[in-house]
Write a protein that holds these residues in place. Structure first.
Motif, PDB file in Angstrom:
ATOM      1  N   LEU A  80      34.468  39.534  40.124  1.00  0.00           N
ATOM      2  CA  LEU A  80      32.863  38.242  40.613  1.00  0.00           C
ATOM      3  C   LEU A  80      33.279  37.660  42.131  1.00  0.00           C
ATOM      4  N   SER A  81      32.193  38.088  43.038  1.00  0.00           N
ATOM      5  CA  SER A  81      32.358  37.373  44.439  1.00  0.00           C
ATOM      6  C   SER A  81      30.801  37.263  44.726  1.00  0.00           C
ATOM      7  N   ILE A 123      23.873  37.567  40.769  1.00  0.00           N
ATOM      8  CA  ILE A 123      25.340  37.258  40.994  1.00  0.00           C
ATOM      9  C   ILE A 123      26.411  39.081  40.801  1.00  0.00           C
ATOM     10  N   TYR A 124      27.111  39.342  42.023  1.00  0.00           N
ATOM     11  CA  TYR A 124      27.294  40.907  42.042  1.00  0.00           C
ATOM     12  C   TYR A 124      29.271  40.702  42.528  1.00  0.00           C
ATOM     13  N   THR A 125      29.511  41.568  42.335  1.00  0.00           N
ATOM     14  CA  THR A 125      31.124  41.839  42.488  1.00  0.00           C
ATOM     15  C   THR A 125      31.570  42.277  43.424  1.00  0.00           C
ATOM     16  N   ASN A 126      32.764  42.377  43.207  1.00  0.00           N
ATOM     17  CA  ASN A 126      33.415  42.924  44.946  1.00  0.00           C
ATOM     18  C   ASN A 126      32.837  43.895  45.483  1.00  0.00           C
ATOM     19  N   LEU A 127      32.825  44.783  44.932  1.00  0.00           N
ATOM     20  CA  LEU A 127      31.750  46.502  45.136  1.00  0.00           C
ATOM     21  C   LEU A 127      30.435  45.675  44.853  1.00  0.00           C
ATOM     22  N   PRO A 134      25.961  45.180  40.463  1.00  0.00           N
ATOM     23  CA  PRO A 134      25.127  43.334  40.058  1.00  0.00           C
ATOM     24  C   PRO A 134      25.964  43.516  38.662  1.00  0.00           C
ATOM     25  N   MET A 135      26.024  42.307  38.246  1.00  0.00           N
ATOM     26  CA  MET A 135      27.177  41.523  36.930  1.00  0.00           C
ATOM     27  C   MET A 135      26.463  40.966  36.223  1.00  0.00           C
ATOM     28  N   LEU A 175      22.853  33.361  31.813  1.00  0.00           N
ATOM     29  CA  LEU A 175      22.581  34.142  32.448  1.00  0.00           C
ATOM     30  C   LEU A 175      23.161  36.143  31.662  1.00  0.00           C
ATOM     31  N   ARG A 176      22.529  36.308  31.999  1.00  0.00           N
ATOM     32  CA  ARG A 176      22.555  38.437  31.100  1.00  0.00           C
ATOM     33  C   ARG A 176      23.692  38.863  32.369  1.00  0.00           C
ATOM     34  N   ALA A 177      24.394  38.993  30.985  1.00  0.00           N
ATOM     35  CA  ALA A 177      25.830  40.149  31.992  1.00  0.00           C
ATOM     36  C   ALA A 177      25.107  41.302  32.466  1.00  0.00           C
TER      37      ALA A 177
END
Ligand SMILES: [Zn+2]
Length: 193
Positions: free
Chosen positions: A48-49, A68-72, A75-76, A159-161
């Motif tokens: 997570l970033s 909410i996004y990852t460092n890459l 979408p997370m 949230l949904r994963a």
């Protein structure tokens, strides 16, 4: 299936969550910040970033349907429901050096960086989580001030994963400021299919 996890005041917990499961973060007593961090399951170099989340959403705020996004830049999580609407993307996890900087009491102080690193069995040098319920007022001149959370007892975010993840979640340890309304309390996480 429904699984409930209690996170005691000033502590952290790791929870594995599968893609499409929902995660509900509950402020049991009100006014408590939850440091919410995650790694891609079995791929801890993707995580997570908060900075990437600000970049992709072109916003300092989160709302219903926000991603909410990852460092890459993948979408997370997606926010499905939110009782509060005031969360923080700016602050890194509290750590002993932060307590020293502001309060001169960092030695042995419980803190979110150690709580999340310990539960994830990792030693990241800094973690920028999503700080659910943290109320950082952003002024037009660029200054910020941390105010008491607007969350009341029982308020939650769901949230949904969007991928398989391992959460590292901490109930924030700051009792010295308004960040957690001057006291630290437990929170609950509910995972559902
Ligand atoms: Zn903290």
């Amino acid at each position: 299936m429904k699984h409930e996890f209690l996170i005691d005041a000033c502590s952290g917990k790791s929870i594995d969550v599968k893609e499409n499961q929902t995660i509900t973060v509950i402020d049991l007593y009100g006014g408590q910040v939850v440091d919410f961090f995650a790694e891609a399951l079995r791929k801890p170099n993707e995580f997570l970033s908060a900075g990437v989340t600000i970049d992709c959403n072109e916003s300092l705020r989160l709302g219903i349907n926000s991603i909410i996004y990852t460092n890459l830049y993948r979408p997370m999580f997606q926010i499905l429901a939110d009782d509060v609407g005031e969360h923080d993307l700016l602050h890194p996890c509290c750590r002993p050096e932060m307590y020293d900087f502001f309060y001169h009491n960092g030695d042995g102080h419980p803190n979110c960086l150690d709580n999340i690193n310990n539960c994830l069995k990792n030693q990241r040098p800094i973690i920028h989580p999503v700080n659910f319920f943290m109320y950082t007022k952003i002024n037009t001149d660029g200054t910020i001030s941390v105010e008491s959370p607007l969350s009341k007892a029982g308020d939650s975010v769901t949230l949904r994963a969007l991928m398989d993840v391992r959460l590292g979640v901490a109930s924030c340890s700051v009792s010295e400021s308004k960040c957690n309304s001057g006291k630290c309390s437990p929170v609950k996480i509910v995972i559902e299919d």
